[in-house]
Design an enzyme around this catalytic site. Structure first.
Site, PDB file in Angstrom:
ATOM      1  N   GLU A   1       7.398 -66.658 -34.752  1.00 15.49           N
ATOM      2  CA  GLU A   1       8.346 -66.155 -36.380  1.00 15.49           C
ATOM      3  C   GLU A   1       9.285 -66.560 -36.686  1.00 15.49           C
ATOM      4  O   GLU A   1       9.952 -67.539 -35.855  1.00 15.49           O
ATOM      5  CB  GLU A   1       8.455 -64.910 -35.364  1.00 15.49           C
ATOM      6  CG  GLU A   1       9.963 -63.891 -36.160  1.00 15.49           C
ATOM      7  CD  GLU A   1      10.581 -62.581 -35.998  1.00 15.49           C
ATOM      8  OE1 GLU A   1      10.942 -61.980 -36.638  1.00 15.49           O
ATOM      9  OE2 GLU A   1      10.285 -62.582 -34.964  1.00 15.49           O
TER      10      GLU A   1
ATOM     11  N   GLU B   1      11.226 -58.519 -25.807  1.00 13.13           N
ATOM     12  CA  GLU B   1      10.844 -60.375 -26.239  1.00 13.13           C
ATOM     13  C   GLU B   1      11.583 -61.609 -25.775  1.00 13.13           C
ATOM     14  O   GLU B   1      12.160 -60.580 -25.004  1.00 13.13           O
ATOM     15  CB  GLU B   1      11.255 -59.928 -28.125  1.00 13.13           C
ATOM     16  CG  GLU B   1      10.964 -58.990 -28.829  1.00 13.13           C
ATOM     17  CD  GLU B   1      12.039 -59.238 -30.280  1.00 13.13           C
ATOM     18  OE1 GLU B   1      11.806 -59.552 -30.673  1.00 13.13           O
ATOM     19  OE2 GLU B   1      11.686 -57.868 -30.758  1.00 13.13           O
TER      20      GLU B   1
END
Length: 431
Positions: A346, A235
Site C-alpha cells: 500500500e 495489520e
C-alpha cells in the site's frame, strides 16, 4: 530587540546575535524554540498579528505546546534503561505492566498474559531466522526481563504530523473504494470463509517515499466487518514513513482499528491497545539487513492468529518469537473471527505536484521482474477454526492502478502460495 510596524506587518531584529542564539536553541528543543520565538515576536500578549500572511496567536501556540508535551508524557513511559540505536532512535526499556496498553480502562492494574500454550498446527520452524534483525539490537544490548523495548517518541515526531489528534493514526479511508482517496494497493486476498489468522514471509526493501505525508508499506491484513464505519482490521509488516519516523528506513510496524480508522486504533504502541510481551523486538524500530536489487534477499516472517482458549489475537515476528497480543475486547467483529485476509503493498499518492507520485511500492520494480528484483510474499497461509495453518484457496488479486503498481501470483512446492508485487509509481504509463 524588535521594532513592530503594524502597517506593513514587518519585524526587524536589531541585535544580530539573536539569530545565533535562536539557532542554538532550535537544535536542542524545537518546542522550546517555537515557544521562545512566539513570545519574542509578539510583544503584545494575546494580540493576533500577521506575519508572512499567516495569522499567529501566541496564546494558542502556548496551548498547543502544552498539549504536545502532555501527550509526550502520556506515551513515553518511565524507563529502567535506555539504548541508543545507530539510526538515532532511543529505545526505552519500560516495565511491561506500565506500557501504554495498560492505560486502557479494561487493562488498568493488570499484567501481560502468558503466551498461548500452542501455536497454530503446521507452523514450520525451518522458516525461522536470527533475532538480530533490528538496528538497535545489533549492539548486543537488550532490555532486561520484565521490561519491553519502546521507541521513544520525540517532539519532532509529533511536530511532523498534520495534527496532534491524528498523530500515530492512518488517514481515514474506505478500503474498497481506493481509486480516488490517495491510498493505492497491490494485494492478494481471500474471503468467503471464517479465518482465525494468517502467516507469510515478506522480503524487506527501502522504497523511496518522495513526499512528506506519503508512505509505502508491505503487510498482511486480518479484516472483519463491512467496509463502512464498522471495519475491524489488524495489520502488521514493514513500512517506510518519513512523517511518522523522520527517515527512510523500513520499520516493523503494527496497526489496528475497530471503526474504519476514524477514532480507534493507532500505529505500534502510540495508544492503549496492543499488549507487548517480548523484550527483544521494538515495534517501530528499523529492520536490518534489507534486500538489494539483483542481490541478496532478506525476508521476515509475520503471523497473526486468534488464541482459541482466550480469544486474543497474537503476533509473531521474525524468528518465531511472540511479540504480544491485541485483546479481543478492542474489537467488535474480530471478537469472533475474520472474514477476509490480505497480503501485499500500500502507498499514499498525494498528487501534491499535480501528477502521480513517484513513491515506490515494494522494491520499486514491477512484479513480472521476479525474484531478486521484485518484492514478494511467500508461504502465504491462513489459520482455520481448528487452529491449523492451511494453504490459500480461491486467491484473488487486486491492483488499483496496475500501470503504477502491479501484482502476480504463483504456487510451488517450496514457496507454497506466493506473490510478486510493487512498482515505481509515476512512469510513462502512470500519470
Amino acid at each position: 530587540m524588535l521594532t513592530h510596524n503594524k502597517t506593513k506587518h514587518k519585524y526587524y531584529f536589531l541585535n544580530a546575535n539573536a539569530n545565533m542564539a535562536y539557532a542554538s536553541i532550535s537544535s536542542k528543543s524545537p518546542i522550546f524554540f517555537t515557544f521562545i520565538c512566539t513570545m519574542f515576536l509578539f510583544v503584545f500578549v494575546g494580540e493576533s498579528v500577521l506575519i508572512n500572511e499567516t495569522i499567529f496567536n501566541p496564546m494558542e501556540e502556548l496551548k498547543k505546546l502544552r498539549r504536545v508535551r502532555a501527550h509526550l508524557k502520556k506515551i513515553n513511559k518511565p524507563s529502567v534503561k535506555t539504548i541508543q540505536s545507530p539510526d538515532g532512535d532511543l529505545i526505552d526499556c519500560v516495565v511491561s505492566h506500565l506500557q501504554p496498553a495498560f492505560d486502557h480502562p479494561k487493562l488498568r492494574g493488570q499484567k501481560p498474559l502468558e503466551p498461548p500454550s500452542e501455536k497454530p498446527k503446521g507452523h514450520n520452524s525451518s522458516d525461522e531466522i536470527l533475532e538480530k534483525i533490528q538496528l538497535w539490537a545489533q549492539s548486543n544490548e537488550y532490555c532486561p526481563n520484565g521490561t519491553i523495548p519502546i521507541r521513544r517518541t520525540t517532539e519532532n515526531d509529533i511536530l511532523r504530523a498534520n495534527s496532534l489528534k491524528r498523530f500515530g493514526r492512518k488517514i481515514r479511508r474506505v478500503r474498497r473504494d481506493t481509486m480516488n482517496n490517495g491510498h493505492e494497493h497491490a494485494v492478494a486476498f481471500v474471503n468467503g470463509d471464517r479465518y482465525y489468522g494468517a502467516k507469510a514471509n515478506m522480503n524487506v526493501w527501502s522504497p523511496a517515499v518522495t513526499e512528506a505525508y506519503e508512505f509505502s508499506l508491505s503487510q498482511l491484513w486480518v479484516i472483519s466487518g463491512s467496509f463502512g464505519n464498522d471495519l475491524n482490521t489488524i495489520e502488521a509488516g514493514w513500512q517506510v514513513s518519513p512523517e511518522l519516523y523522520g527517515d527512510g528506513y523500513p520499520r516493523f510496524f503494527t496497526y489496528w482499528t475497530t471503526d474504519a480508522y476514524q477514532a480507534t486504533g493507532c500505529y505500534n504502541l502510540l495508544c492503549s491497545g496492543f499488549v507487548q510481551t517480548n523484550n527483544r523486538i521494538a515495534i517501530g524500530a528499523a529492520i536490518s539487513p534489507r534486500s538489494s536489487y539483483k542481490g541478496k534477499q532478506f525476508d521476515i516472517g509475520v503471523m497473526i492468529w486468534k488464541d482459541p482458549k482466550h480469544g486474543h489475537w497474537w503476533l509473531q515476528f521474525g524468528s518465531g518469537v511472540l511479540i504480544g497480543y491485541w485483546p479481543s475486547f478492542l474489537f467488535s467483529h474480530l471478537q469472533k473471527h475474520a472474514s477476509m485476509v490480505q497480503f501485499g503493498g500500500e502507498i499514499v499518492n498525494s498528487r501534491s505536484r499535480g501528477y502521480h507520485t513517484s513513491t515506490q511500492m515494494g522494491s520499486g520494480h514491477f512484479a513480472h521482474e521476479g525474484y531478486g528484483k521484485a518484492a514478494y510474499f511467500r508461504n502465504m497461509q491462513v489459520v482455520d477454526w481448528d487452529n491449523s495453518l492451511l494453504p490459500l484457496r480461491n486467491l484473488h488479486l487486486l491492483a488499483d492502478h496496475p500501470n503504477c503498481y502491479g501484482i502476480k501470483a504463483g504456487k510451488n512446492n517450496v514457496w507454497g502460495n506466493y506473490i510478486y508485487y510493487g512498482g515505481p509509481g509515476k512512469n510513462a504509463a502512470c500519470q
